[in-house]
Design a protein around this motif. Structure first.
Motif, PDB file in Angstrom:
ATOM      1  N   TRP A  53      43.144  40.753  51.668  1.00 19.61           N
ATOM      2  CA  TRP A  53      44.479  41.075  51.167  1.00 19.61           C
ATOM      3  C   TRP A  53      44.498  42.540  50.772  1.00 19.61           C
ATOM      4  O   TRP A  53      43.784  42.955  49.855  1.00 19.61           O
ATOM      5  CB  TRP A  53      44.825  40.194  49.979  1.00 19.61           C
ATOM      6  N   ASP A  54      45.301  43.321  51.471  1.00 23.24           N
ATOM      7  CA  ASP A  54      45.449  44.746  51.189  1.00 23.24           C
ATOM      8  C   ASP A  54      46.505  44.886  50.095  1.00 23.24           C
ATOM      9  O   ASP A  54      47.684  44.577  50.311  1.00 23.24           O
ATOM     10  CB  ASP A  54      45.876  45.475  52.470  1.00 23.24           C
ATOM     11  N   LEU A  55      46.083  45.322  48.919  1.00 26.10           N
ATOM     12  CA  LEU A  55      46.991  45.452  47.782  1.00 26.10           C
ATOM     13  C   LEU A  55      47.472  46.896  47.651  1.00 26.10           C
ATOM     14  O   LEU A  55      46.732  47.828  47.988  1.00 26.10           O
ATOM     15  CB  LEU A  55      46.291  45.043  46.486  1.00 26.10           C
ATOM     16  N   PRO A  56      48.683  47.093  47.146  1.00 25.55           N
ATOM     17  CA  PRO A  56      49.129  48.455  46.855  1.00 25.55           C
ATOM     18  C   PRO A  56      48.184  49.102  45.832  1.00 25.55           C
ATOM     19  O   PRO A  56      47.460  48.401  45.119  1.00 25.55           O
ATOM     20  CB  PRO A  56      50.519  48.262  46.239  1.00 25.55           C
ATOM     21  N   GLY A  57      48.218  50.416  45.755  1.00 22.42           N
ATOM     22  CA  GLY A  57      47.365  51.128  44.807  1.00 22.42           C
ATOM     23  C   GLY A  57      47.867  50.996  43.384  1.00 22.42           C
ATOM     24  O   GLY A  57      49.072  51.045  43.122  1.00 22.42           O
ATOM     25  N   ILE A  58      46.939  50.829  42.451  1.00 21.28           N
ATOM     26  CA  ILE A  58      47.282  50.739  41.035  1.00 21.28           C
ATOM     27  C   ILE A  58      47.503  52.142  40.474  1.00 21.28           C
ATOM     28  O   ILE A  58      46.858  53.101  40.887  1.00 21.28           O
ATOM     29  CB  ILE A  58      46.165  50.015  40.244  1.00 21.28           C
ATOM     30  N   GLY A  59      48.434  52.233  39.537  1.00 21.41           N
ATOM     31  CA  GLY A  59      48.632  53.473  38.797  1.00 21.41           C
ATOM     32  C   GLY A  59      49.537  54.492  39.442  1.00 21.41           C
ATOM     33  O   GLY A  59      49.460  55.674  39.128  1.00 21.41           O
ATOM     34  N   THR A  60      50.422  54.057  40.340  1.00 22.36           N
ATOM     35  CA  THR A  60      51.386  54.991  40.935  1.00 22.36           C
ATOM     36  C   THR A  60      52.752  54.777  40.286  1.00 22.36           C
ATOM     37  O   THR A  60      52.939  53.834  39.515  1.00 22.36           O
ATOM     38  CB  THR A  60      51.519  54.766  42.461  1.00 22.36           C
ATOM     39  N   ILE A  61      53.701  55.591  40.644  1.00 22.22           N
ATOM     40  CA  ILE A  61      55.067  55.427  40.133  1.00 22.22           C
ATOM     41  C   ILE A  61      55.616  54.076  40.581  1.00 22.22           C
ATOM     42  O   ILE A  61      56.277  53.377  39.821  1.00 22.22           O
ATOM     43  CB  ILE A  61      55.970  56.579  40.623  1.00 22.22           C
ATOM     44  N   ASN A  62      55.313  53.680  41.813  1.00 21.47           N
ATOM     45  CA  ASN A  62      55.800  52.404  42.332  1.00 21.47           C
ATOM     46  C   ASN A  62      55.048  51.198  41.775  1.00 21.47           C
ATOM     47  O   ASN A  62      55.595  50.101  41.703  1.00 21.47           O
ATOM     48  CB  ASN A  62      55.700  52.390  43.864  1.00 21.47           C
ATOM     49  N   PHE A  63      53.780  51.403  41.402  1.00 18.22           N
ATOM     50  CA  PHE A  63      52.943  50.298  40.917  1.00 18.22           C
ATOM     51  C   PHE A  63      52.168  50.738  39.674  1.00 18.22           C
ATOM     52  O   PHE A  63      50.950  50.919  39.715  1.00 18.22           O
ATOM     53  CB  PHE A  63      51.982  49.833  42.024  1.00 18.22           C
ATOM     54  N   PRO A  64      52.893  50.912  38.537  1.00 20.07           N
ATOM     55  CA  PRO A  64      52.216  51.349  37.316  1.00 20.07           C
ATOM     56  C   PRO A  64      51.197  50.307  36.844  1.00 20.07           C
ATOM     57  O   PRO A  64      51.384  49.102  37.031  1.00 20.07           O
ATOM     58  CB  PRO A  64      53.358  51.506  36.309  1.00 20.07           C
ATOM     59  N   LYS A 107      50.682  41.619  37.435  1.00 14.38           N
ATOM     60  CA  LYS A 107      51.751  40.637  37.658  1.00 14.38           C
ATOM     61  C   LYS A 107      52.413  40.869  39.017  1.00 14.38           C
ATOM     62  O   LYS A 107      52.689  39.919  39.751  1.00 14.38           O
ATOM     63  CB  LYS A 107      52.786  40.717  36.535  1.00 14.38           C
ATOM     64  N   HIS A 108      52.643  42.128  39.352  1.00 17.74           N
ATOM     65  CA  HIS A 108      53.336  42.454  40.600  1.00 17.74           C
ATOM     66  C   HIS A 108      52.581  41.946  41.831  1.00 17.74           C
ATOM     67  O   HIS A 108      53.198  41.460  42.776  1.00 17.74           O
ATOM     68  CB  HIS A 108      53.571  43.962  40.709  1.00 17.74           C
ATOM     69  N   VAL A 109      51.250  42.062  41.805  1.00 21.73           N
ATOM     70  CA  VAL A 109      50.464  41.665  42.981  1.00 21.73           C
ATOM     71  C   VAL A 109      49.926  40.236  42.863  1.00 21.73           C
ATOM     72  O   VAL A 109      49.191  39.783  43.736  1.00 21.73           O
ATOM     73  CB  VAL A 109      49.299  42.649  43.267  1.00 21.73           C
ATOM     74  N   SER A 110      50.315  39.519  41.792  1.00 20.57           N
ATOM     75  CA  SER A 110      49.818  38.145  41.544  1.00 20.57           C
ATOM     76  C   SER A 110      48.293  38.112  41.622  1.00 20.57           C
ATOM     77  O   SER A 110      47.699  37.362  42.382  1.00 20.57           O
ATOM     78  CB  SER A 110      50.435  37.168  42.538  1.00 20.57           C
ATOM     79  N   PHE A 111      47.682  38.924  40.796  1.00 20.57           N
ATOM     80  CA  PHE A 111      46.245  39.177  40.809  1.00 20.57           C
ATOM     81  C   PHE A 111      45.397  37.906  40.720  1.00 20.57           C
ATOM     82  O   PHE A 111      44.355  37.805  41.345  1.00 20.57           O
ATOM     83  CB  PHE A 111      45.915  40.112  39.636  1.00 20.57           C
ATOM     84  N   GLU A 112      45.845  36.941  39.972  1.00 19.27           N
ATOM     85  CA  GLU A 112      45.045  35.728  39.712  1.00 19.27           C
ATOM     86  C   GLU A 112      44.875  34.834  40.943  1.00 19.27           C
ATOM     87  O   GLU A 112      43.999  33.979  40.967  1.00 19.27           O
ATOM     88  CB  GLU A 112      45.636  34.922  38.551  1.00 19.27           C
ATOM     89  N   ARG A 113      45.648  35.032  41.981  1.00 16.81           N
ATOM     90  CA  ARG A 113      45.586  34.133  43.141  1.00 16.81           C
ATOM     91  C   ARG A 113      44.401  34.387  44.069  1.00 16.81           C
ATOM     92  O   ARG A 113      44.134  33.605  44.972  1.00 16.81           O
ATOM     93  CB  ARG A 113      46.887  34.186  43.930  1.00 16.81           C
ATOM     94  N   PHE A 114      43.682  35.464  43.854  1.00 22.38           N
ATOM     95  CA  PHE A 114      42.587  35.822  44.739  1.00 22.38           C
ATOM     96  C   PHE A 114      41.263  35.265  44.230  1.00 22.38           C
ATOM     97  O   PHE A 114      41.068  35.092  43.036  1.00 22.38           O
ATOM     98  CB  PHE A 114      42.524  37.337  44.920  1.00 22.38           C
ATOM     99  N   ASP A 115      40.341  35.006  45.172  1.00 23.59           N
ATOM    100  CA  ASP A 115      39.043  34.417  44.830  1.00 23.59           C
ATOM    101  C   ASP A 115      37.986  35.464  44.500  1.00 23.59           C
ATOM    102  O   ASP A 115      37.085  35.226  43.702  1.00 23.59           O
ATOM    103  CB  ASP A 115      38.521  33.592  46.017  1.00 23.59           C
ATOM    104  N   PHE A 116      38.087  36.606  45.125  1.00 19.57           N
ATOM    105  CA  PHE A 116      37.066  37.638  45.031  1.00 19.57           C
ATOM    106  C   PHE A 116      37.750  38.987  45.197  1.00 19.57           C
ATOM    107  O   PHE A 116      38.804  39.073  45.831  1.00 19.57           O
ATOM    108  CB  PHE A 116      36.023  37.420  46.143  1.00 19.57           C
TER     109      PHE A 116
END
Length: 193
Positions: free
Chosen positions: A97-108, A114-123
């Motif tokens: 799963w390619d996630l957007p970068g953390i810490g940008t204007i679009n993805f603070p 919460k935005h990327v639903s972090f908890e749904r991933f296994d590793f």
């Protein structure tokens, strides 16, 4: 991941081994095949521009210039704007799963998990193009809170090595790589304590 066999499974296997070895072998084989087909969702995360999408493509065996729909788009500006899945070509149960970068204007960072639903991933694989930074630490701590595992991958090491070679009078490739590994290792150990 722990032991693949539960206590109930082990007891069943023991009973079968005592009465019918062939049935026990078949049951164990079926169980292991079932385990091989469990889906594994690997999140590739880190700061924007760290090489997350390039890593996804390399992990899947795609050439860095591959522009097919199968490749994760890469660019010199923030490119990954949504969480996107990429199946591994050789392991159908593995999805990157390619996630957007953390810490940008679009993805603070404050809203990222919460935005990327972090908890749904296994590793998780945390990619960093430079030193282990604050956002990398935040990601690692959240992963640990969820009792999940991660790897820290330092990308663009060729750029770092080139810069070191240009600025160090007694440049040594192995020594520089050793310093980088030691530094990353110390940071990760600090998180565990």
């Amino acid at each position: 991941m722990g032991d693949p066999f539960g206590k109930e499974d082990i007891n069943t296997f023991k009973e079968l081994l005592q009465t019918n070895v062939a049935a026990a072998a078949a049951k164990i084989k079926a169980y292991l095949e079932e385990q091989d087909n469990i889906p594994l969702n690997i999140a590739i995360t880190g700061e924007s521009g760290s090489g997350k999408s390039t890593f996804v493509n390399a992990f899947r065996g795609l050439d860095k210039k591959d522009k097919s729909d199968a490749a994760a788009p890469t660019g010199c500006v923030e490119t990954t704007m949504e969480v996107k899945s990429y199946p591994h070509p050789n392991f159908p149960n593995v999805t990157l799963w390619d996630l957007p970068g953390i810490g940008t204007i679009n993805f603070p960072a404050a809203k990222y998990l919460k935005h990327v639903s972090f908890e749904r991933f296994d590793f998780f694989i945390i990619i960093s193009a430079v030193r282990f930074r604050e956002n990398d630490v935040k990601l690692a701590l959240e992963i640990q809170k969820m009792k999940k595992k991660f790897y820290f991958v330092r990308s663009k090491i060729d750029d770092t090595m080139r810069a070191e070679e240009q600025t160090q009078s007694e440049f040594n490739t192995e020594k520089t790589l050793s310093i980088i590994r030691e530094n990353a290792g110390l940071r990760i150990v600090t998180l565990v304590i």
